[in-house]
Design a protein around this motif. Structure first.
Motif, PDB file in Angstrom:
ATOM      1  N   GLN A  45       1.592  -4.774  -0.739  1.00  0.00           N
ATOM      2  CA  GLN A  45       1.465  -4.635  -2.204  1.00  0.00           C
ATOM      3  C   GLN A  45       2.732  -4.003  -2.792  1.00  0.00           C
ATOM      4  O   GLN A  45       3.254  -4.458  -3.801  1.00  0.00           O
ATOM      5  CB  GLN A  45       0.280  -3.708  -2.465  1.00  0.00           C
ATOM      6  CG  GLN A  45      -0.557  -4.041  -3.658  1.00  0.00           C
ATOM      7  CD  GLN A  45      -1.798  -3.141  -3.631  1.00  0.00           C
ATOM      8  OE1 GLN A  45      -2.479  -3.024  -2.608  1.00  0.00           O
ATOM      9  NE2 GLN A  45      -2.068  -2.483  -4.738  1.00  0.00           N
ATOM     10  N   GLU A  93       5.676  -6.345  -2.712  1.00  0.00           N
ATOM     11  CA  GLU A  93       5.582  -7.342  -3.793  1.00  0.00           C
ATOM     12  C   GLU A  93       5.934  -6.728  -5.150  1.00  0.00           C
ATOM     13  O   GLU A  93       6.577  -7.362  -5.980  1.00  0.00           O
ATOM     14  CB  GLU A  93       4.185  -7.960  -3.831  1.00  0.00           C
ATOM     15  CG  GLU A  93       4.022  -8.990  -2.714  1.00  0.00           C
ATOM     16  CD  GLU A  93       2.626  -9.575  -2.637  1.00  0.00           C
ATOM     17  OE1 GLU A  93       1.777  -9.248  -3.483  1.00  0.00           O
ATOM     18  OE2 GLU A  93       2.394 -10.357  -1.702  1.00  0.00           O
ATOM     19  N   SER A  94       5.526  -5.467  -5.357  1.00  0.00           N
ATOM     20  CA  SER A  94       5.851  -4.852  -6.651  1.00  0.00           C
ATOM     21  C   SER A  94       7.353  -4.610  -6.747  1.00  0.00           C
ATOM     22  O   SER A  94       7.941  -4.742  -7.833  1.00  0.00           O
ATOM     23  CB  SER A  94       5.049  -3.567  -6.885  1.00  0.00           C
ATOM     24  OG  SER A  94       5.468  -2.581  -5.980  1.00  0.00           O
ATOM     25  N   GLU A 100      10.175   0.851  -8.852  1.00  0.00           N
ATOM     26  CA  GLU A 100       8.862   0.268  -9.162  1.00  0.00           C
ATOM     27  C   GLU A 100       7.892   0.492  -7.995  1.00  0.00           C
ATOM     28  O   GLU A 100       6.729   0.853  -8.200  1.00  0.00           O
ATOM     29  CB  GLU A 100       9.020  -1.235  -9.457  1.00  0.00           C
ATOM     30  CG  GLU A 100       7.732  -1.950  -9.797  1.00  0.00           C
ATOM     31  CD  GLU A 100       7.026  -1.373 -11.036  1.00  0.00           C
ATOM     32  OE1 GLU A 100       7.714  -0.806 -11.899  1.00  0.00           O
ATOM     33  OE2 GLU A 100       5.780  -1.491 -11.093  1.00  0.00           O
ATOM     34  N   ALA A 101       8.377   0.266  -6.770  1.00  0.00           N
ATOM     35  CA  ALA A 101       7.497   0.469  -5.608  1.00  0.00           C
ATOM     36  C   ALA A 101       7.076   1.933  -5.518  1.00  0.00           C
ATOM     37  O   ALA A 101       5.925   2.244  -5.174  1.00  0.00           O
ATOM     38  CB  ALA A 101       8.211   0.031  -4.333  1.00  0.00           C
ATOM     39  N   GLN A 112       4.301   2.495  -7.998  1.00  0.00           N
ATOM     40  CA  GLN A 112       3.037   1.911  -7.532  1.00  0.00           C
ATOM     41  C   GLN A 112       2.443   2.730  -6.391  1.00  0.00           C
ATOM     42  O   GLN A 112       1.233   2.878  -6.277  1.00  0.00           O
ATOM     43  CB  GLN A 112       3.258   0.457  -7.070  1.00  0.00           C
ATOM     44  CG  GLN A 112       3.636  -0.489  -8.182  1.00  0.00           C
ATOM     45  CD  GLN A 112       2.601  -0.505  -9.305  1.00  0.00           C
ATOM     46  OE1 GLN A 112       1.402  -0.408  -9.073  1.00  0.00           O
ATOM     47  NE2 GLN A 112       3.074  -0.592 -10.540  1.00  0.00           N
TER      48      GLN A 112
END
Ligand code: ATP
Ligand code: DGY
Length: 523
Positions: A40, A43-44, A318-319, A322
């Motif tokens: 996940q 992908e982020s 970003e990761a 998240q």
């Protein structure tokens, strides 16, 4: 990137739920959750560096519709705007540019990886595709990320467009990683095959991208400022998506719009370092011998504006965000991981051990020697932005699950003839390191993935591992060391649990180096 972008089946996720390990069910469930989180977050990270949005942030049209703004500079548009581009992320950049610029765009030519349009269509990424009657001509080439005849044709078309421009024109140049292979224009008498051979040899000897591109610039008509020179006297604006540590515009795609500061001596040093001087074709020797006395002199690039529009840092940020949302204490260790994959793997193995011990406050964990070795390795890498001590201190205070993030591009020296990529090889080596000592009551997972979605000449983007890897492999009759000796990490991961540890995204249409994620979770 590597293999021609193939049209992968549209759903090619690793089947996490099919994992069958010899561990108790609770342990299994927690491992699967970590792996899901890892995928996940990867992908982020990739989602944050999609080419279109990054281009839109850098470029805008004034409300009058006749002035193009690039950061704080303005350019008048009057049927004088042309576009060229080359790189793995350029299709999406061009689509966004076309959308924004509309009728202002007179003509364009881009060179992108083989199969990328079909792959984007298959993935339903319409925003990455040009319009049906686009003014931008698309060439697909550079299979296996090596310059080929299709890329050469593209380079010639780009050169022709640039050479036809006048002082009234504005050339928008879209650049991203993989651009070097997609813009080959060897200086005669060097042939494409000779250039391909030299590039392959240097890469296989573990040459860094800086070294590789210093050589490429010396042997190419368009690299090292050559494209900017061809477009002179037109104004040139280059929008660059970085896939090199530190975002050096002269290195990314071999700096076609940046004057080269290198000379023949630099090239000879590189060739000597890898013992390749004797293997040089006569044509390369000829070109090098006359390079410093080139009557045209070094390229000047005063008419160029080079702008970095995105990099690995955005992906990691970003990761990290998240990961925090998923409940991890998340920290970015470095965006500049470089060095031989063996040392990098040793570093992550030690980091897991030292950070793990601090997380569970275990005195039985990492020894003083291991701590010292970790710092010694970190110092050897000479990473300008490494936050090792800061991160270790934060881990000691975390008391809960932790996610350490890093970006960069280690190098692999190829000795074997197996199939793999630097991310899969790194993951496999880290897996072996993690299995060397007991890590205590803690779940550990490491993932390494290439943001372009293709790791070396394979269809996978990377792989993830846990400390149980060596034992699981042995249970399936797989010897990790043998696969590593042959640089055969892809074959290994394909066989291990039916490929469940492989990370598959398909081509992502972007490229900002690799992402490394290390998860530590007290049990
Ligand atoms: N069998 C293998 N095992 C491990 N690494 C490999 C193997 N074959 C190739 N590689 C490595 O893969 C890398 C090339 O992969 P790829 O083409 O994906 O590079 P890239 O850095 O993404 O390309 P670019 O920087 O131009 O975008 C090289 O570093 C090479 O050493
Ligand atoms: O194309 C290249 O030269 C590499 O991807 C680095 O930008």
């Amino acid at each position: 990137m590597a293999a021609a972008l193939q049209v992968l089946p549209c759903l090619v996720r690793a089947p996490f739920r099919q994992l069958i390990w010899g561990a108790p069910m609770a342990r299994l469930a927690s491992g699967v959750a970590l792996a899901e989180h890892a995928q996940q977050l990867f992908e982020s990270a990739v989602g944050a560096v999609q080419p279109g949005p990054m281009l839109q942030k850098a470029l805008s049209l004034d409300p009058d519709g006749r002035t193009l703004k690039v950061r704080d500079r303005s350019f008048q548009l009057r049927q004088n705007l042309y576009l060229v581009g080359f790189g793995k992320a350029v299709l999406g950049m061009a689509a966004a540019a076309e959308e924004l610029l509309g009728q202002h765009l007179v003509q364009g030519v881009i060179s992108v990886p083989k199969g990328i349009r079909a792959a984007m269509e298959c993935a339903g990424k319409q925003e990455m595709l040009l319009k049906p009657h686009s003014r931008v001509q698309v060439f697909e080439g550079a299979e296996n990320n090596l310059p080929d005849h299709d890329a050469l044709r593209a380079a010639l078309a780009i050169q022709q467009l640039a050479e036809g421009l006048t002082a009234d024109d504005l050339l928008l140049v879209l650049i991203s990683g993989g651009g070097s292979a997609l813009l080959p224009a060897p200086i005669p008498p060097i042939t494409l095959e000779e250039k391909q051979m030299l590039t392959k040899l240097l890469a296989a000897h573990g040459a860094t991208i800086q070294e590789l591109n210093t050589m490429r610039k010396a042997l190419s008509q368009l690299k090292g400022g050559g494209l900017a020179q061809a477009a002179y006297p037109a104004q040139v604006v280059s929008l660059i998506l970085s896939d090199v540590v530190g975002d050096p515009v002269e290195v990314i795609a071999s700096g076609p719009t940046v004057a080269s500061a290198h000379n023949v001596q630099d090239c000879l040093h590189i060739l000597n370092r890898y013992g390749l001087r004797a293997a040089l074709p006569r044509s390369v020797k000829t070109v090098l011998s006359r390079a410093d006395s080139d009557p045209r002199g070094p390229h000047t690039c005063g008419h160029v504006l080079n702008v970095i529009i995105g990099s690995n840092m955005l992906a990691l940020a970003e990761a990290q965000k998240q990961a925090e949302l998923l409940g991890y204490r998340a920290m970015v260790l470095s965006t500049a991981i470089q060095g031989d994959v063996k040392s990098v793997a040793q570093f992550y193995g030690l980091l897991a051990r030292v950070a793990g011990a601090r997380l569970i406050s275990s005195t039985a964990g990492a020894s003083v020697e291991e701590d010292a070795k970790l710092h010694e390795l970190a110092a050897e890498f000479q990473l300008p932005d490494l936050k090792l001590e800061e991160v270790l201190e934060a881990v000691a205070e975390a008391r809960g699950p932790v996610c350490l993030l890093a970006g960069g591009e280690p190098t692999v020296q190829l000795h074997g003839s197996g199939k793999g990529g630097r991310n899969q090889e790194l993951a496999l080596r880290v897996g072996a390191e993690l299995g060397r000592w007991p890590l205590g009551p803690i779940d550990v997972l490491f993932l390494s993935g290439g943001t372009d979605g293709q790791d070396g000449p394979t269809e996978a983007a990377g792989a993830w591992v846990m400390p149980e890897l060596t034992i699981q492999a042995a249970a399936e009759g797989l010897d990790v060391a043998t696969f590593l000796d042959h640089n055969d990490s892809y074959t290994f991961f394909c066989r291990l649990q039916g490929g469940a540890h492989l990370l598959y995204t398909g081509p992502t249409g972007t490229n900002v180096m690799d992402t490394h994620l290390l998860f530590l979770r007290p049990q």
